[in-house]
Motif scaffolding. Structure first.
Motif, PDB file in Angstrom:
ATOM      1  N   GLY A   1      29.375   5.820  18.895  1.00  0.00           N
ATOM      2  CA  GLY A   1      29.786   5.099  20.100  1.00  0.00           C
ATOM      3  C   GLY A   1      28.645   4.960  21.091  1.00  0.00           C
ATOM      4  N   TYR A   2      27.909   6.043  21.286  1.00  0.00           N
ATOM      5  CA  TYR A   2      26.766   6.004  22.203  1.00  0.00           C
ATOM      6  C   TYR A   2      25.699   5.038  21.697  1.00  0.00           C
ATOM      7  N   ILE A   3      25.380   5.120  20.410  1.00  0.00           N
ATOM      8  CA  ILE A   3      24.356   4.251  19.837  1.00  0.00           C
ATOM      9  C   ILE A   3      24.767   2.782  19.964  1.00  0.00           C
ATOM     10  N   GLY A   4      26.012   2.470  19.637  1.00  0.00           N
ATOM     11  CA  GLY A   4      26.488   1.089  19.734  1.00  0.00           C
ATOM     12  C   GLY A   4      26.468   0.540  21.149  1.00  0.00           C
ATOM     13  N   ALA A   5      26.707   1.413  22.120  1.00  0.00           N
ATOM     14  CA  ALA A   5      26.743   0.973  23.514  1.00  0.00           C
ATOM     15  C   ALA A   5      25.356   0.854  24.148  1.00  0.00           C
ATOM     16  N   ASN A   6      24.353   1.519  23.562  1.00  0.00           N
ATOM     17  CA  ASN A   6      23.058   1.589  24.226  1.00  0.00           C
ATOM     18  C   ASN A   6      21.892   0.942  23.478  1.00  0.00           C
TER      19      ASN A   6
ATOM     20  N   SER B   1      26.965   2.083   7.434  1.00  0.00           N
ATOM     21  CA  SER B   1      25.505   2.052   7.496  1.00  0.00           C
ATOM     22  C   SER B   1      25.064   0.931   8.423  1.00  0.00           C
ATOM     23  N   VAL B   2      24.360   1.297   9.508  1.00  0.00           N
ATOM     24  CA  VAL B   2      23.997   0.342  10.544  1.00  0.00           C
ATOM     25  C   VAL B   2      22.536   0.555  10.944  1.00  0.00           C
ATOM     26  N   ILE B   3      21.862  -0.539  11.273  1.00  0.00           N
ATOM     27  CA  ILE B   3      20.497  -0.460  11.790  1.00  0.00           C
ATOM     28  C   ILE B   3      20.496  -1.000  13.214  1.00  0.00           C
ATOM     29  N   CYS B   4      19.885  -0.238  14.122  1.00  0.00           N
ATOM     30  CA  CYS B   4      19.809  -0.621  15.524  1.00  0.00           C
ATOM     31  C   CYS B   4      18.351  -0.597  15.970  1.00  0.00           C
ATOM     32  N   GLN B   5      18.084  -1.226  17.111  1.00  0.00           N
ATOM     33  CA  GLN B   5      16.728  -1.326  17.643  1.00  0.00           C
ATOM     34  C   GLN B   5      16.683  -0.812  19.081  1.00  0.00           C
ATOM     35  N   SER B   6      15.515  -0.274  19.437  1.00  0.00           N
ATOM     36  CA  SER B   6      15.267   0.167  20.808  1.00  0.00           C
ATOM     37  C   SER B   6      13.813  -0.112  21.151  1.00  0.00           C
ATOM     38  N   ASN B   7      13.534  -0.322  22.427  1.00  0.00           N
ATOM     39  CA  ASN B   7      12.161  -0.489  22.891  1.00  0.00           C
ATOM     40  C   ASN B   7      11.495   0.853  23.172  1.00  0.00           C
ATOM     41  N   LEU B   8      12.242   1.948  23.064  1.00  0.00           N
ATOM     42  CA  LEU B   8      11.726   3.283  23.346  1.00  0.00           C
ATOM     43  C   LEU B   8      11.146   3.945  22.104  1.00  0.00           C
ATOM     44  N   ARG B   9      10.311   4.941  22.300  1.00  0.00           N
ATOM     45  CA  ARG B   9       9.747   5.716  21.194  1.00  0.00           C
ATOM     46  C   ARG B   9      10.841   6.541  20.517  1.00  0.00           C
ATOM     47  N   PRO B  10      10.670   6.883  19.233  1.00  0.00           N
ATOM     48  CA  PRO B  10      11.682   7.665  18.519  1.00  0.00           C
ATOM     49  C   PRO B  10      12.065   8.974  19.210  1.00  0.00           C
ATOM     50  N   SER B  11      11.105   9.695  19.749  1.00  0.00           N
ATOM     51  CA  SER B  11      11.431  10.965  20.405  1.00  0.00           C
ATOM     52  C   SER B  11      12.319  10.749  21.629  1.00  0.00           C
ATOM     53  N   ASN B  12      12.092   9.661  22.369  1.00  0.00           N
ATOM     54  CA  ASN B  12      12.931   9.364  23.544  1.00  0.00           C
ATOM     55  C   ASN B  12      14.338   8.954  23.125  1.00  0.00           C
ATOM     56  N   VAL B  13      14.441   8.137  22.079  1.00  0.00           N
ATOM     57  CA  VAL B  13      15.747   7.711  21.573  1.00  0.00           C
ATOM     58  C   VAL B  13      16.527   8.926  21.080  1.00  0.00           C
ATOM     59  N   ALA B  14      15.862   9.779  20.294  1.00  0.00           N
ATOM     60  CA  ALA B  14      16.525  10.972  19.759  1.00  0.00           C
ATOM     61  C   ALA B  14      17.019  11.874  20.887  1.00  0.00           C
ATOM     62  N   ALA B  15      16.199  12.050  21.914  1.00  0.00           N
ATOM     63  CA  ALA B  15      16.598  12.887  23.048  1.00  0.00           C
ATOM     64  C   ALA B  15      17.821  12.320  23.760  1.00  0.00           C
ATOM     65  N   ALA B  16      17.858  11.009  23.942  1.00  0.00           N
ATOM     66  CA  ALA B  16      19.000  10.382  24.616  1.00  0.00           C
ATOM     67  C   ALA B  16      20.279  10.526  23.795  1.00  0.00           C
ATOM     68  N   ILE B  17      20.182  10.286  22.500  1.00  0.00           N
ATOM     69  CA  ILE B  17      21.362  10.420  21.628  1.00  0.00           C
ATOM     70  C   ILE B  17      21.837  11.865  21.625  1.00  0.00           C
ATOM     71  N   ALA B  18      20.903  12.807  21.486  1.00  0.00           N
ATOM     72  CA  ALA B  18      21.262  14.231  21.429  1.00  0.00           C
ATOM     73  C   ALA B  18      21.851  14.733  22.746  1.00  0.00           C
ATOM     74  N   ARG B  19      21.411  14.156  23.871  1.00  0.00           N
ATOM     75  CA  ARG B  19      22.013  14.540  25.160  1.00  0.00           C
ATOM     76  C   ARG B  19      23.476  14.122  25.217  1.00  0.00           C
TER      77      ARG B  19
END
Length: 129
Positions: A23-28, A40-58
C-alpha cells in the motif's frame, strides 16, 4: 493489568509482522500496476535505493533488510520481497510475493540465509525454518 499490556504488545507484534509494504509503495512511487492487486510489480523512484528502502521500512518494518554486493537493497516481509535497484534516474522497486521473489533473487538472498519458505514474521529472517 500486566497480562493486558502483554496481550496488547503481542497483538501489535503480530499485526506489524504480517503487514505488507504494498500500500505504501503504491501510494508513493510510480508503478506499472497496483501493487495491492498484482503479485509482481515494478515501480520507479527518483530517490537512491537506500533512501527508498528507508522510507518503506519506516512505514512497514521489514523482518530483515540487506544490501547485496551490487548495491541492491532487499527488504524481507512475511508475504513479500522488495528489491530496490539503482538506475540512472533513481531507483527501480521490484515488489514480488515471497515465493516468486525468492526464486527471482535467489542468487543474492540465498547468501543472506533467507528461507525458501515464508518466514511468518519470526523476526529471524527465515533462519531455522
Amino acid at each position: 493489568m500486566i497480562a493486558g499490556i502483554g496481550l496488547l504488545i503481542a497483538m501489535i507484534a503480530i499485526t506489524s509482522s504480517s503487514a505488507s509494504p504494498r500500500g505504501y509503495i503504491g501510494a508513493n512511487y510510480r508503478c506499472n500496476f497496483d501493487p495491492t492487486e498484482i503479485d509482481s510489480v515494478i515501480c520507479q523512484s527518483n530517490l537512491r535505493p537506500s533512501n527508498v528502502a528507508a522510507a518503506i521500512a519506516r512505514d512497514v518494518s521489514p523482518i530483515d533488510r540487506r544490501t547485496a554486493d551490487n548495491g541492491t537493497v532487499f527488504l524481507q516481509y512475511s508475504d513479500d520481497i522488495v528489491a530496490i535497484k539503482s538506475t540512472a534516474t533513481g531507483s527501480e522497486i521490484e515488489v514480488d510475493d515471497y515465493d516468486r521473489g525468492y526464486r527471482k533473487h535467489l542468487t543474492y538472498i540465498g547468501v543472506f540465509g533467507w528461507s525458501s519458505s515464508r518466514p511468518g514474521g519470526s523476526g529471524f529472517g527465515g533462519f531455522g525454518k
